[in-house]
Design a protein around this motif. Structure first.
Motif: not given
Lengths: 295, 331
Positions: A227-254
């Motif tokens: 979990g520890s390495n993927i966590l940082i990547v996911v943080f970056a994904v959330v920052v890219i998507g914009g932190m408040g946005s639910i849809a943003g998280a999903v789309i940016t993740g993919l």
């Protein structure tokens, strides 16, 4: 053999497929983070640990009780979700309303403890989990070979993501949640048990992470440090998507999974770093992220 | 008439109290300085140097978290930038004196800090923390793959060399007093900054950023400057650490290191000058003691437990709690 960008099509599409799979995991994890952050304003640094717990739980339940994959897919998130609720009740609740930084530090401490304790018990070398027979093999799409399990992961991850988005944005329960975090006193006045709602929300976010973990168990190496390495990547994904946005998280993740997969073909050395690079570029152009609301 | 006399009386007594407090502080500082000077007589100098390097790292970090209110989760990057640059220079250019290597290492961290700052300063709070974390991860991948860093193995056998081309630093005592001087320099610089008008603006930003903006301060520029100074001092700590241990390793760049410096600062007391030093001493000691015994594998969970405990129960840290106690019971 046909080539695109000087790369054989089969290699390119294979990497793209892997990218979409990784992206599905990023999406599930960043969705959970976004739910917890968007509604509770907690940066859940323990999110990677919860993903790890989900996977570990799946493997250990199989080893100890022979619990099969389908049951584990439901039970592992439930167990880890309950653990999350306890965590919220005994620790996170006590620092609610304080500076957000404290919740980040607290969950970081929790992650260190979980990861450290499990490492001491099971080591870091990785546990094995055999895939259910039904997923053995795959189909030939002509331009590439698609293993059944990977197809299943993509489909189910997308369904769960869509379901979560729908629940939060379109249903009454979701509107309670959003209102409860906006003005909890008012909601209390309407007779809604806001503390319970908050516990359940945290539990649900954690469940999403654990579900991703259970999905990951058959294809990734399951270990306390996963979990520890993927966590940082996911943080970056959330920052890219914009932190408040639910849809943003999903789309940016993919999207980031695909970007990573493409980089692996074109410039393999950069594949680990490319998401962080994208983050820097996005932040320079749009500080609030691709889907962020605030300016 | 009577009231004015009482007012001047009160003012005088306040001044007197401040003076006696300052005197107490000065005495405390002198005692600590004497202890630091004499310490290598009773303790292993290399261990003391490790503490001093991490103490400087924590002091640098605290300039941001404690006095500006910015939680950077990427300070390992600056430590590593200083560490690797100095290691590379001293290993490959034998004509270079040690202090030149350290100066260039610090400069590298400063430039990196400027880059981080420009990107991250635009966001606040946890956004800031996550962006610095991700940027530091970028730096980590760079150090894993760059051809000169030795990848997973790190850089070994960095020569300590001669200070100013004269003093032989392979002697642990000479090295210790050099590290002590660097540490004190960094510490006094932060003390000076915190007490200056610039430091007052930083504190104002920490307490209420919109108000600082409305007072007409260019908040972003102040924050950026604080960030760059902090990065630079963290790089200095990394550079010196490389010279002491003669190695630069990936540990310095890993995000766990960023977490560790947060723990040191938080545990010792954020926003106090001495806190990070105490916190670093505590954490380095704890890790050392644990690694000696059968509990060696339990360092991480124990550090995590301390994290949880500190956040839940005593958020002002060791020094902060002592200060609160004194304020309550002794005045």
């Amino acid at each position: 053999m046909s080539m695109i960008l000087g790369v054989p099509v089969t290699v390119l599409s294979g990497q793209l497929m892997l990218g979409v799979i990784n992206g599905a995991f990023y999406a599930l994890l960043s969705l959970g983070l976004a739910v917890i952050f968007g509604l509770l304003k907690i940066i859940n640094f323990a999110h990677g640990a919860m993903y790890m717990l989900g996977a570990m739980c799946t493997v250990l339940m199989f080893d100890a009780f022979g619990v099969n994959y389908w049951v584990a897919l439901f039970v592992a998130p439930l167990v880890v979700g309950c653990f999350g609720i306890l965590l919220e009740y005994f620790l996170l609740r006590r620092i609610a309303g304080q500076d957000h930084i404290y919740s980040l530090l607290l969950t970081f401490g929790v992650a260190l403890v979980l990861q450290g304790v499990l490492t001491n018990i099971y080591g870091v070398s990785g546990l094995r989990y055999t895939m259910p027979d039904i997923f053995k093999g795959g189909m030939n799409l002509g331009f590439m070979f698609l293993p059944y399990y990977r197809a299943w992961v993509i489909v189910v991850a997308l369904l769960v993501c869509f379901g979560t988005w729908f629940m939060i944005e379109k249903t009454r329960l979701g509107s309670y949640l959003r209102a409860g975090t906006e003005d909890s006193q008012l909601m209390q006045g309407f007779g809604i048990n806001v503390p319970l709602l908050i516990s359940l929300t945290y539990g649900f976010g954690v469940m999403l992470a654990a579900f991703a973990g259970a999905l990951a168990a058959p294809i990734y190496s399951v270990s306390p440090v996963m979990g520890s390495n993927i966590l940082i990547v996911v943080f970056a994904v959330v920052v890219i998507g914009g932190m408040g946005s639910i849809a943003g998280a999903v789309i940016t993740g993919l999207l980031m999974g695909v970007v990573e997969g493409l980089t692996k073909v074109i410039y393999p050395e950069g594949s680990a770093a490319v998401i962080f690079l994208v983050m820097v570029i996005v932040l320079l152009i749009r500080p609030s992220g691709l889907f962020g609301k605030e300016a | 008439m009577a009231t004015t006399t009482t007012q001047t009386d009160i003012q005088q007594s306040i001044v007197k109290q401040q003076k006696s407090e300052q005197r107490k502080k000065r005495i405390l500082n002198l005692v600590l300085l004497a202890l630091l000077l004499l310490a290598p007589a009773v303790m292993y100098p290399v261990f003391l140097m490790k503490i001093l390097c991490f103490a400087l790292f924590a002091v640098a970090f605290n300039l941001l978290l404690g006095f500006t209110g910015l939680l950077s989760f990427g300070h390992a990057a600056f430590l590593a930038a200083g560490s690797y640059t100095t290691g590379y220079l001293l290993s490959n250019f034998s004509g270079l004196t040690t202090e030149m290597g350290i100066v260039v290492g610090t400069a590298a961290a400063t430039v990196l800090g400027l880059g981080f700052g420009v990107v991250a300063i635009r966001r606040q709070g946890i956004y800031f923390a996550m962006i610095t974390l991700a940027l530091a991860q970028l730096v980590y991948f760079f150090f894993v793959q760059a051809p000169f860093t030795g990848g997973e193995d790190g850089m070994h056998g960095v020569p300590r060399g001669y200070l100013f081309g004269v003093v032989d630093l392979s002697n642990n005592y000479a090295m210790y007093y050099f590290v002590l001087a660097v540490f004190l320099g960094g510490y006094l610089l932060v003390q000076r900054i915190v007490g200056s008008p610039f430091g007052q603006v930083l504190k104002a930003i920490k307490q209420n950023e919109p108000r600082a903006v409305s007072l007409g301060y260019n908040v972003d520029r102040y924050k950026l400057l604080a960030f760059v100074i902090s990065a630079s001092l963290a790089g200095l700590a990394g550079s010196v650490k490389t010279v002491v241990f003669q190695l630069a390793s990936l540990n310095d760049a890993h995000w766990h290191m960023s977490g560790e410096v947060i723990l040191m600062t938080l545990l010792g007391g954020t926003g106090t000058l001495l806190g990070p030093v105490i916190g670093a001493t505590f954490v380095v000691n704890l890790e050392y003691q644990l690694s000696q015994g059968p509990m060696g594998d339990w360092v991480d969970p124990i550090l995590g437990g301390i994290f949880i405990l500190t956040v839940m129960a005593f958020r002002s840290g060791i020094v902060g709690e002592i200060q609160n106690f004194m304020r309550k019971n002794m005045s």
